[in-house]
Design a protein around this motif. Sequence first.
Motif, mmCIF file in Angstrom:
data_model
loop_
_atom_site.group_PDB
_atom_site.id
_atom_site.type_symbol
_atom_site.label_atom_id
_atom_site.label_comp_id
_atom_site.label_asym_id
_atom_site.label_seq_id
_atom_site.Cartn_x
_atom_site.Cartn_y
_atom_site.Cartn_z
ATOM 1 N N GLU A 1 12.727 119.270 119.536
ATOM 2 C CA GLU A 1 11.326 119.212 119.950
ATOM 3 C C GLU A 1 11.033 117.913 120.708
ATOM 4 N N ILE B 1 12.499 118.185 124.194
ATOM 5 C CA ILE B 1 11.668 119.001 125.082
ATOM 6 C C ILE B 1 10.481 118.191 125.585
ATOM 7 N N ARG C 1 14.592 124.890 125.102
ATOM 8 C CA ARG C 1 13.811 125.805 124.267
ATOM 9 C C ARG C 1 14.690 126.910 123.685
ATOM 10 N N ARG C 2 15.617 127.389 124.479
ATOM 11 C CA ARG C 2 16.544 128.407 123.964
ATOM 12 C C ARG C 2 17.383 127.840 122.825
ATOM 13 N N LEU D 1 16.464 125.506 120.827
ATOM 14 C CA LEU D 1 15.570 125.409 119.675
ATOM 15 C C LEU D 1 15.381 126.772 119.017
#
Length: 503
Positions: A307, A310, A327-328, A330
Amino acid sequence: MADPARGYEQRLHRQVGLFCVGFVAFLLLMAWAERAGLSRGWIGPIFLFLSVMVYAVIGIYARTTDPEDFYVAGRRIPPMYNGMATAADWMSAASFISLAGALYLQGFSGTAMHPGGLAYVLGWTGGFCLVALLIAPRLRAMRLYTVPDFYAVRFGGRGPRLLAALGAVACSFMYVVAQIYGIGLIASRLTGVQFEIGILLGLGGVLLCSFLGGMRAITWTQVVQYVVLLLAFLIPVSWLAYKQLGTPLAPLAYGAQLPKIERLEQALIDSPAEREVRAAYLERAREYAERVDDPAAALAAERGKLEERIRMLKAQGVDFSLVIAARRELAALPRDEASARELWTRAMNESLEHAKPLGGLPRHGQAFAGNPDGTPAERAEYQQSRLSFMALMFCLMVGTASLPHLLTRFYTTPSVADTRRSVAWSLFFIALLYLSTPALAVLVKYEIMQGLVGSSFDQLPHWIAQWARVDPGLISVQDINGDRILQFGEIRLGADMIMLATP
């Protein structure tokens, strides 16, 4: 008066001969077209499309409404062609694609827990000996259509017939799953379509060649398939043998590479760079072990790191694809402690395996694991390795002799004697490929150890990236020790990769 059976066989010889000549001419035409500049993006789809169309034409030409033709091809398939069809039936995804990979990854005899590839070669071949001696002639003598029919007659009643039908369906379902996976891999690699679309293309071809003509259409489709399979396998392995040994006779000459592989294996075991890779994998295993000890805390820490990453990427205004990739990553994190523990335990075990010499692979030419003259533990491992090898070979023999899609092939010959000859032809045609499979595994291992290992990560062959895009599980390379040089321990190959990448 002319013998109708002899005239029928001569007509078949002529038709199959014309196909073989036409197919070789097509291969030469494609080779010329490639040299003339035709893109490989076109060559693959042309091969796939024409193959499916040939099978479809045979299926339509062999259409029939006669039950005997549909179920048992009229019981007039000559032994040689029934042997070719049986060999094609058997040389499916497991044998054609994966067997060389099993020999590459496990060596000849494997380990105490994972018997080597020769167990598959001997077990599957021995199964056809059981079929020839004990099963096929009896089935043909009873003039039935299916294995459940045989159970109904042999044991009486509806129960045995139903049991045999359920067994045939279950066995065929598991077998077909492997074939569908192979269809998807090859179709997606040749055409560039998605894996799922490749499966639909392959299954559409199967439907076209079978639903109108039944066993009659399937038989002649499989005869054609055997010719395609034989050339598809022998051309790459013969070319590789010619490149390394100066002769295309791979089954006769590949033994010369075994001493070289043994020396390369010892050099890799002693290599400082390979030791760095093994140490890096041990460190990874230690990190995963720490995560497994407290999965809740480790999961929260991993989620927090991603996080934060990102947020930093967004703040820096970098390319949005990097944000999507983060994001993928995560989203791919385990959702709870149980799944996290399972994932990290598996990763820890894989890292420990890769931390062994040669990336966890056994020495290719060793007789069995362990040492019959060593310590008690080594003697026990040697005995376990031998027993595992023999047990797997026995199971494969019995399993081969009971496969329903093979047994139904022996209802199609004109007589019991022809059935025996048909099994002999099957063994001959299968042996043409099975004798070349160990050669392919040895030649590919030498090619990788001698030619690929030591390459710069900036100059790796293009086929590595191409196959990794099709299925990341097939192949992966990772610079574990950070030296930008590919080491043997940094290569992860799936069993299917050995045959698929050789061309």
